[in-house]
Design a protein around this motif. Structure first.
Motif, PDB file in Angstrom:
ATOM      1  N   CYS A 269      26.715  54.934 -16.479  1.00  0.00           N
ATOM      2  CA  CYS A 269      26.442  55.811 -15.340  1.00  0.00           C
ATOM      3  C   CYS A 269      27.743  56.525 -14.950  1.00  0.00           C
ATOM      4  N   LEU A 270      27.617  57.446 -14.016  1.00  0.00           N
ATOM      5  CA  LEU A 270      28.800  58.124 -13.485  1.00  0.00           C
ATOM      6  C   LEU A 270      29.529  57.168 -12.563  1.00  0.00           C
ATOM      7  N   THR A 271      30.827  57.049 -12.728  1.00  0.00           N
ATOM      8  CA  THR A 271      31.616  56.173 -11.878  1.00  0.00           C
ATOM      9  C   THR A 271      33.056  56.685 -11.802  1.00  0.00           C
ATOM     10  N   ASP A 272      33.772  56.181 -10.831  1.00  0.00           N
ATOM     11  CA  ASP A 272      35.186  56.519 -10.643  1.00  0.00           C
ATOM     12  C   ASP A 272      36.009  55.262 -10.894  1.00  0.00           C
ATOM     13  N   ARG A 273      35.852  54.698 -12.076  1.00  0.00           N
ATOM     14  CA  ARG A 273      36.525  53.445 -12.433  1.00  0.00           C
ATOM     15  C   ARG A 273      38.047  53.563 -12.292  1.00  0.00           C
ATOM     16  N   ASP A 274      38.599  54.748 -12.553  1.00  0.00           N
ATOM     17  CA  ASP A 274      40.052  54.939 -12.480  1.00  0.00           C
ATOM     18  C   ASP A 274      40.540  55.183 -11.052  1.00  0.00           C
ATOM     19  N   LEU A 275      39.612  55.296 -10.115  1.00  0.00           N
ATOM     20  CA  LEU A 275      39.938  55.569  -8.707  1.00  0.00           C
ATOM     21  C   LEU A 275      40.821  56.799  -8.551  1.00  0.00           C
ATOM     22  N   ASP A 276      40.522  57.820  -9.354  1.00  0.00           N
ATOM     23  CA  ASP A 276      41.294  59.058  -9.271  1.00  0.00           C
ATOM     24  C   ASP A 276      40.492  60.203  -8.654  1.00  0.00           C
ATOM     25  N   GLY A 277      39.286  59.889  -8.153  1.00  0.00           N
ATOM     26  CA  GLY A 277      38.453  60.913  -7.535  1.00  0.00           C
ATOM     27  C   GLY A 277      37.670  61.747  -8.528  1.00  0.00           C
ATOM     28  N   ARG A 278      37.781  61.439  -9.814  1.00  0.00           N
ATOM     29  CA  ARG A 278      37.049  62.202 -10.843  1.00  0.00           C
ATOM     30  C   ARG A 278      35.969  61.309 -11.433  1.00  0.00           C
ATOM     31  N   TRP A 279      34.738  61.544 -11.021  1.00  0.00           N
ATOM     32  CA  TRP A 279      33.613  60.761 -11.509  1.00  0.00           C
ATOM     33  C   TRP A 279      33.254  61.230 -12.907  1.00  0.00           C
ATOM     34  N   LYS A 280      33.082  60.271 -13.807  1.00  0.00           N
ATOM     35  CA  LYS A 280      32.710  60.606 -15.182  1.00  0.00           C
ATOM     36  C   LYS A 280      31.795  59.518 -15.731  1.00  0.00           C
ATOM     37  N   PHE A 281      31.087  59.858 -16.804  1.00  0.00           N
ATOM     38  CA  PHE A 281      30.169  58.894 -17.398  1.00  0.00           C
ATOM     39  C   PHE A 281      30.960  57.769 -18.035  1.00  0.00           C
ATOM     40  N   ASP A 282      30.613  56.550 -17.678  1.00  0.00           N
ATOM     41  CA  ASP A 282      31.241  55.353 -18.240  1.00  0.00           C
ATOM     42  C   ASP A 282      30.135  54.546 -18.910  1.00  0.00           C
ATOM     43  N   PRO A 283      30.128  54.471 -20.237  1.00  0.00           N
ATOM     44  CA  PRO A 283      29.054  53.757 -20.934  1.00  0.00           C
ATOM     45  C   PRO A 283      29.060  52.253 -20.664  1.00  0.00           C
TER      46      PRO A 283
ATOM     47  N   GLY B 170      32.075  49.681 -11.648  1.00  0.00           N
ATOM     48  CA  GLY B 170      33.402  50.273 -11.784  1.00  0.00           C
ATOM     49  C   GLY B 170      34.149  50.353 -10.473  1.00  0.00           C
ATOM     50  N   PHE B 171      33.596  49.780  -9.432  1.00  0.00           N
ATOM     51  CA  PHE B 171      34.258  49.704  -8.131  1.00  0.00           C
ATOM     52  C   PHE B 171      33.730  48.450  -7.437  1.00  0.00           C
ATOM     53  N   PRO B 172      34.465  47.943  -6.456  1.00  0.00           N
ATOM     54  CA  PRO B 172      34.054  46.686  -5.820  1.00  0.00           C
ATOM     55  C   PRO B 172      32.714  46.822  -5.089  1.00  0.00           C
ATOM     56  N   VAL B 173      31.835  45.841  -5.292  1.00  0.00           N
ATOM     57  CA  VAL B 173      30.537  45.805  -4.614  1.00  0.00           C
ATOM     58  C   VAL B 173      30.189  44.362  -4.262  1.00  0.00           C
ATOM     59  N   THR B 174      29.332  44.205  -3.271  1.00  0.00           N
ATOM     60  CA  THR B 174      28.811  42.894  -2.894  1.00  0.00           C
ATOM     61  C   THR B 174      27.297  42.919  -3.046  1.00  0.00           C
ATOM     62  N   ASP B 175      26.671  41.764  -2.914  1.00  0.00           N
ATOM     63  CA  ASP B 175      25.217  41.698  -3.019  1.00  0.00           C
ATOM     64  C   ASP B 175      24.516  42.416  -1.874  1.00  0.00           C
ATOM     65  N   GLN B 176      25.219  42.674  -0.785  1.00  0.00           N
ATOM     66  CA  GLN B 176      24.615  43.379   0.346  1.00  0.00           C
ATOM     67  C   GLN B 176      24.746  44.897   0.226  1.00  0.00           C
ATOM     68  N   ASP B 177      25.495  45.379  -0.758  1.00  0.00           N
ATOM     69  CA  ASP B 177      25.638  46.815  -0.987  1.00  0.00           C
ATOM     70  C   ASP B 177      24.395  47.359  -1.679  1.00  0.00           C
ATOM     71  N   PRO B 178      24.148  48.665  -1.548  1.00  0.00           N
ATOM     72  CA  PRO B 178      23.027  49.259  -2.280  1.00  0.00           C
ATOM     73  C   PRO B 178      23.236  49.122  -3.788  1.00  0.00           C
ATOM     74  N   VAL B 179      22.147  48.889  -4.510  1.00  0.00           N
ATOM     75  CA  VAL B 179      22.244  48.843  -5.961  1.00  0.00           C
ATOM     76  C   VAL B 179      22.542  50.263  -6.452  1.00  0.00           C
ATOM     77  N   VAL B 180      23.460  50.384  -7.396  1.00  0.00           N
ATOM     78  CA  VAL B 180      23.830  51.666  -7.988  1.00  0.00           C
ATOM     79  C   VAL B 180      23.802  51.518  -9.497  1.00  0.00           C
ATOM     80  N   CYS B 181      23.925  52.616 -10.171  1.00  0.00           N
ATOM     81  CA  CYS B 181      24.021  52.612 -11.631  1.00  0.00           C
ATOM     82  C   CYS B 181      22.719  52.106 -12.264  1.00  0.00           C
TER      83      CYS B 181
END
Length: 172
Positions: free
Chosen positions: A68-82, A90-101
């Motif tokens: 999905c599209l993510t900002d794994r590098d935390l550089d503000g540039r979202w790109k497809f990450d297989p 590709g970024f910190p999430v908890t079980d209470q966060d919305p499901v993404v990707c």
């Protein structure tokens, strides 16, 4: 809730609204503004959480496709990450966060499971239903008014803290 793993739902009454965007910033697919009538429906009070989606995956063995599209590098540039997935976007999430990707097919499988589990007709909202619920009776550009400068008290969007970390991001 129709079951312990089910999302909290709210009833949205039938009504009519002006769908679309007449502003100069509108995309072509948002024009022309037109009247739409919507039947009553129920919608999730909040986004589906990772915990709710995880219960579905555990119960069914559904295997969402990675990538999905993510900002794994935390550089503000979202790109497809297989390698990104709903478990590790590709970024910190908890079980209470919305499901993404997840894909439309994953979301459809989730609501199909809810229907089977509860015997009630769960489904994804249509475009008009989503906009109707989001607008909540407003006729302004945003549901809180016409000024994007008022975003922070009402919505989750880029703010000055994000601008400091990602200078290329616009702020509202």
């Amino acid at each position: 809730r129709d079951c312990p793993e089910c999302p909290a739902m709210v009833r949205v009454p039938a009504g009519a609204f002006q769908m679309g965007d007449a502003s100069t910033a509108a995309r072509p697919d948002e024009k022309p503004v037109h009247a739409v009538a919507v039947a009553a429906f129920a919608a999730g009070e909040f986004e589906v959480t990772r915990q709710e989606f995880s219960a579905f995956v555990a119960a069914t063995g559904h295997d969402p496709v990675s990538g999905c599209l993510t900002d794994r590098d935390l550089d503000g540039r979202w790109k497809f990450d297989p390698d990104a997935s709903w478990r590790e976007p590709g970024f910190p999430v908890t079980d209470q966060d919305p499901v993404v990707c997840i894909s439309w097919a994953d979301a459809s499988a989730y609501v199909s499971w809810l229907s089977q589990r509860t015997g009630k007709p769960y489904r994804l909202l249509g475009e008009a239903e989503w906009e109707y619920a989001e607008r909540a009776g407003s006729t302004t550009e945003f549901w809180w008014g016409d000024s994007a400068d008022e975003l922070c008290p009402y919505a989750n969007g880029p703010d000055l803290a994000a601008k400091a970390k990602f200078p290329s991001w616009p702020t509202a």
